[in-house]
Scaffold this motif. Structure first.
Motif, PDB file in Angstrom:
ATOM      1  N   GLY A  59      72.332 -94.962 -15.995  1.00 52.91           N
ATOM      2  CA  GLY A  59      71.887 -93.484 -16.843  1.00 52.91           C
ATOM      3  C   GLY A  59      71.083 -93.077 -15.487  1.00 52.91           C
ATOM      4  O   GLY A  59      70.621 -91.914 -15.682  1.00 52.91           O
ATOM      5  N   GLY A  60      69.974 -93.031 -14.352  1.00 56.05           N
ATOM      6  CA  GLY A  60      69.527 -92.359 -13.694  1.00 56.05           C
ATOM      7  C   GLY A  60      67.810 -92.659 -13.772  1.00 56.05           C
ATOM      8  O   GLY A  60      67.407 -93.637 -14.780  1.00 56.05           O
ATOM      9  N   MET A  61      67.089 -91.694 -12.983  1.00 49.90           N
ATOM     10  CA  MET A  61      65.202 -91.672 -13.239  1.00 49.90           C
ATOM     11  C   MET A  61      65.225 -91.704 -14.840  1.00 49.90           C
ATOM     12  O   MET A  61      64.796 -92.540 -15.366  1.00 49.90           O
ATOM     13  CB  MET A  61      65.706 -90.131 -12.181  1.00 49.90           C
ATOM     14  N   GLU A  62      66.113 -90.863 -15.446  1.00 49.94           N
ATOM     15  CA  GLU A  62      65.611 -90.055 -17.115  1.00 49.94           C
ATOM     16  C   GLU A  62      65.431 -91.065 -17.662  1.00 49.94           C
ATOM     17  O   GLU A  62      64.977 -91.984 -18.750  1.00 49.94           O
ATOM     18  CB  GLU A  62      65.730 -89.206 -17.295  1.00 49.94           C
ATOM     19  N   ALA A  63      66.726 -92.223 -17.963  1.00 48.93           N
ATOM     20  CA  ALA A  63      66.760 -93.456 -17.867  1.00 48.93           C
ATOM     21  C   ALA A  63      66.052 -94.799 -17.734  1.00 48.93           C
ATOM     22  O   ALA A  63      65.359 -95.287 -18.646  1.00 48.93           O
ATOM     23  CB  ALA A  63      68.190 -93.834 -17.960  1.00 48.93           C
ATOM     24  N   GLU A  64      65.491 -95.106 -16.500  1.00 46.42           N
ATOM     25  CA  GLU A  64      65.263 -95.885 -15.944  1.00 46.42           C
ATOM     26  C   GLU A  64      63.623 -95.826 -16.131  1.00 46.42           C
ATOM     27  O   GLU A  64      62.995 -96.325 -16.648  1.00 46.42           O
ATOM     28  CB  GLU A  64      65.186 -95.636 -14.092  1.00 46.42           C
TER      29      GLU A  64
ATOM     30  N   ASP B  88      44.877 -96.212 -25.118  1.00 46.49           N
ATOM     31  CA  ASP B  88      44.562 -97.439 -24.202  1.00 46.49           C
ATOM     32  C   ASP B  88      44.257 -97.131 -22.995  1.00 46.49           C
ATOM     33  O   ASP B  88      43.230 -97.807 -21.609  1.00 46.49           O
ATOM     34  CB  ASP B  88      43.921 -98.666 -25.101  1.00 46.49           C
ATOM     35  N   VAL B  89      45.143 -97.156 -21.865  1.00 46.07           N
ATOM     36  CA  VAL B  89      45.571 -96.271 -20.824  1.00 46.07           C
ATOM     37  C   VAL B  89      44.611 -96.001 -20.368  1.00 46.07           C
ATOM     38  O   VAL B  89      45.198 -94.760 -20.601  1.00 46.07           O
ATOM     39  CB  VAL B  89      46.750 -95.899 -19.872  1.00 46.07           C
ATOM     40  N   PHE B  90      44.162 -96.130 -18.775  1.00 42.84           N
ATOM     41  CA  PHE B  90      43.550 -94.903 -18.724  1.00 42.84           C
ATOM     42  C   PHE B  90      43.509 -94.408 -16.965  1.00 42.84           C
ATOM     43  O   PHE B  90      43.283 -93.912 -15.964  1.00 42.84           O
ATOM     44  CB  PHE B  90      41.600 -95.753 -18.973  1.00 42.84           C
ATOM     45  N   LYS B  91      44.356 -95.742 -16.322  1.00 41.62           N
ATOM     46  CA  LYS B  91      45.092 -95.840 -15.242  1.00 41.62           C
ATOM     47  C   LYS B  91      46.590 -96.362 -14.927  1.00 41.62           C
ATOM     48  O   LYS B  91      46.614 -96.348 -15.406  1.00 41.62           O
ATOM     49  CB  LYS B  91      43.834 -96.023 -14.185  1.00 41.62           C
ATOM     50  N   CYS B  92      46.719 -95.458 -14.263  1.00 40.30           N
ATOM     51  CA  CYS B  92      48.177 -95.832 -13.814  1.00 40.30           C
ATOM     52  C   CYS B  92      48.966 -96.003 -12.278  1.00 40.30           C
ATOM     53  O   CYS B  92      48.411 -94.814 -11.438  1.00 40.30           O
ATOM     54  CB  CYS B  92      49.255 -94.858 -14.367  1.00 40.30           C
ATOM     55  N   THR B  93      49.586 -96.151 -11.766  1.00 38.71           N
ATOM     56  CA  THR B  93      50.094 -96.126 -10.569  1.00 38.71           C
ATOM     57  C   THR B  93      51.435 -96.477 -10.751  1.00 38.71           C
ATOM     58  O   THR B  93      52.227 -97.077 -10.673  1.00 38.71           O
ATOM     59  CB  THR B  93      50.042 -97.147  -9.547  1.00 38.71           C
ATOM     60  N   VAL B  94      52.133 -95.148 -10.010  1.00 33.02           N
ATOM     61  CA  VAL B  94      53.734 -94.638 -10.209  1.00 33.02           C
ATOM     62  C   VAL B  94      54.544 -95.085  -8.808  1.00 33.02           C
ATOM     63  O   VAL B  94      52.995 -94.500  -7.556  1.00 33.02           O
ATOM     64  CB  VAL B  94      53.668 -92.567 -10.431  1.00 33.02           C
TER      65      VAL B  94
ATOM     66  N   MET C 219      60.995 -89.446  -3.712  1.00 34.17           N
ATOM     67  CA  MET C 219      59.636 -88.249  -4.433  1.00 34.17           C
ATOM     68  C   MET C 219      60.259 -87.090  -4.236  1.00 34.17           C
ATOM     69  O   MET C 219      59.630 -86.390  -5.249  1.00 34.17           O
ATOM     70  CB  MET C 219      58.797 -87.998  -3.169  1.00 34.17           C
ATOM     71  N   SER C 220      61.518 -86.785  -4.191  1.00 35.89           N
ATOM     72  CA  SER C 220      62.459 -85.564  -5.332  1.00 35.89           C
ATOM     73  C   SER C 220      62.762 -85.753  -6.520  1.00 35.89           C
ATOM     74  O   SER C 220      62.914 -84.503  -7.432  1.00 35.89           O
ATOM     75  CB  SER C 220      63.714 -84.966  -4.091  1.00 35.89           C
ATOM     76  N   LYS C 221      62.430 -87.005  -7.021  1.00 37.15           N
ATOM     77  CA  LYS C 221      62.758 -87.344  -8.322  1.00 37.15           C
ATOM     78  C   LYS C 221      61.124 -87.220  -9.470  1.00 37.15           C
ATOM     79  O   LYS C 221      60.817 -87.793 -10.137  1.00 37.15           O
ATOM     80  CB  LYS C 221      63.434 -88.329  -8.648  1.00 37.15           C
ATOM     81  N   TRP C 222      59.957 -86.321  -8.193  1.00 44.76           N
ATOM     82  CA  TRP C 222      58.953 -87.489  -9.478  1.00 44.76           C
ATOM     83  C   TRP C 222      58.814 -85.498 -10.288  1.00 44.76           C
ATOM     84  O   TRP C 222      58.531 -86.442 -11.431  1.00 44.76           O
ATOM     85  CB  TRP C 222      57.563 -86.733  -8.542  1.00 44.76           C
ATOM     86  N   ALA C 223      59.898 -85.170  -9.960  1.00 45.83           N
ATOM     87  CA  ALA C 223      59.571 -83.693 -11.708  1.00 45.83           C
ATOM     88  C   ALA C 223      60.450 -85.036 -12.771  1.00 45.83           C
ATOM     89  O   ALA C 223      60.112 -84.514 -14.038  1.00 45.83           O
ATOM     90  CB  ALA C 223      59.771 -82.569 -11.119  1.00 45.83           C
ATOM     91  N   GLU C 224      61.424 -85.237 -12.702  1.00 46.96           N
ATOM     92  CA  GLU C 224      61.763 -86.548 -13.336  1.00 46.96           C
ATOM     93  C   GLU C 224      61.653 -86.951 -14.737  1.00 46.96           C
ATOM     94  O   GLU C 224      61.172 -87.364 -15.282  1.00 46.96           O
ATOM     95  CB  GLU C 224      63.904 -86.610 -12.782  1.00 46.96           C
TER      96      GLU C 224
ATOM     97  N   GLN D 255      64.641 -97.318  -9.158  1.00 44.45           N
ATOM     98  CA  GLN D 255      63.713 -95.935  -9.497  1.00 44.45           C
ATOM     99  C   GLN D 255      62.725 -96.101  -9.234  1.00 44.45           C
ATOM    100  O   GLN D 255      62.341 -94.903  -8.712  1.00 44.45           O
ATOM    101  CB  GLN D 255      64.856 -94.898  -9.920  1.00 44.45           C
ATOM    102  N   VAL D 256      62.570 -96.370 -10.113  1.00 44.74           N
ATOM    103  CA  VAL D 256      60.807 -96.261 -10.339  1.00 44.74           C
ATOM    104  C   VAL D 256      59.854 -97.413 -10.296  1.00 44.74           C
ATOM    105  O   VAL D 256      60.967 -98.263 -11.080  1.00 44.74           O
ATOM    106  CB  VAL D 256      60.005 -94.876 -11.359  1.00 44.74           C
ATOM    107  N   GLU D 257      58.738 -97.973 -10.875  1.00 40.36           N
ATOM    108  CA  GLU D 257      58.717 -99.036 -10.499  1.00 40.36           C
ATOM    109  C   GLU D 257      56.746 -98.252 -11.471  1.00 40.36           C
ATOM    110  O   GLU D 257      56.107 -97.317 -11.198  1.00 40.36           O
ATOM    111  CB  GLU D 257      58.119-100.177  -9.272  1.00 40.36           C
ATOM    112  N   LEU D 258      55.631 -98.990 -11.819  1.00 39.14           N
ATOM    113  CA  LEU D 258      54.909 -98.370 -12.780  1.00 39.14           C
ATOM    114  C   LEU D 258      53.844 -99.400 -12.893  1.00 39.14           C
ATOM    115  O   LEU D 258      54.226-100.443 -14.142  1.00 39.14           O
ATOM    116  CB  LEU D 258      55.157 -97.347 -14.123  1.00 39.14           C
TER     117      LEU D 258
END
Length: 130
Positions: free
Chosen positions: A45-50, A71-77, A82-87, A117-120
């Motif tokens: 389903g692409g970026m949104e689904a992932e 409770d989350v205070f810091k994230c790394t994406v 990078m063109s899918k940053w907004a998605e 496409q993404v790891e967090l």
């Protein structure tokens, strides 16, 4: 205090790292992908689904440890494109109170595990007895 944390689903996949590690009052969550729990299969389903599945996977680890997104205070994406940053951001912000957004870094990667496409990865405050 040092505690290595893996759910039964995480153990079944036999990855070479812990799902999370608690050090004192901080829970460090390993990078999560948009894979179906207990598998190495990314959702379709692409970026949104992932992105949504990635957030759900993070949420499951938080919940297993008595925590939530508040409770989350810091994230790394890490984004494969990078063109899918907004998605990604469209999905990401829906999991947090707009007045309690974690500190965050985001960067492009030339490749992520499983072709994702993404790891967090996230850090959460767990300064209360479990």
């Amino acid at each position: 205090m040092l505690e290595f944390i893996n759910s039964p689903e995480s153990k079944a996949v036999k990855l070479p790292f812990s799902q999370a590690v608690r050090v004192g009052d901080v829970l460090y969550l390993s990078g999560a992908l948009g894979s179906r729990p207990g598998t190495l299969e990314l959702v379709a389903g692409g970026m949104e689904a992932e992105a949504r599945q990635t957030m759900e996977n993070i949420g499951a680890v938080l919940k297993e440890n008595g925590l939530g997104f508040a409770d989350v205070f810091k994230c790394t994406v890490m984004l494969a494109d990078m063109s899918k940053w907004a998605e990604f951001n469209k999905v990401y912000v829906s999991y947090f109170d707009p007045d309690r957004l974690p500190a965050r870094s985001a960067f492009g990667a030339n490749g992520l595990a499983l072709g994702a496409q993404v790891e967090l990865e996230c850090w959460a405050y767990i300064g209360k007895p479990r």
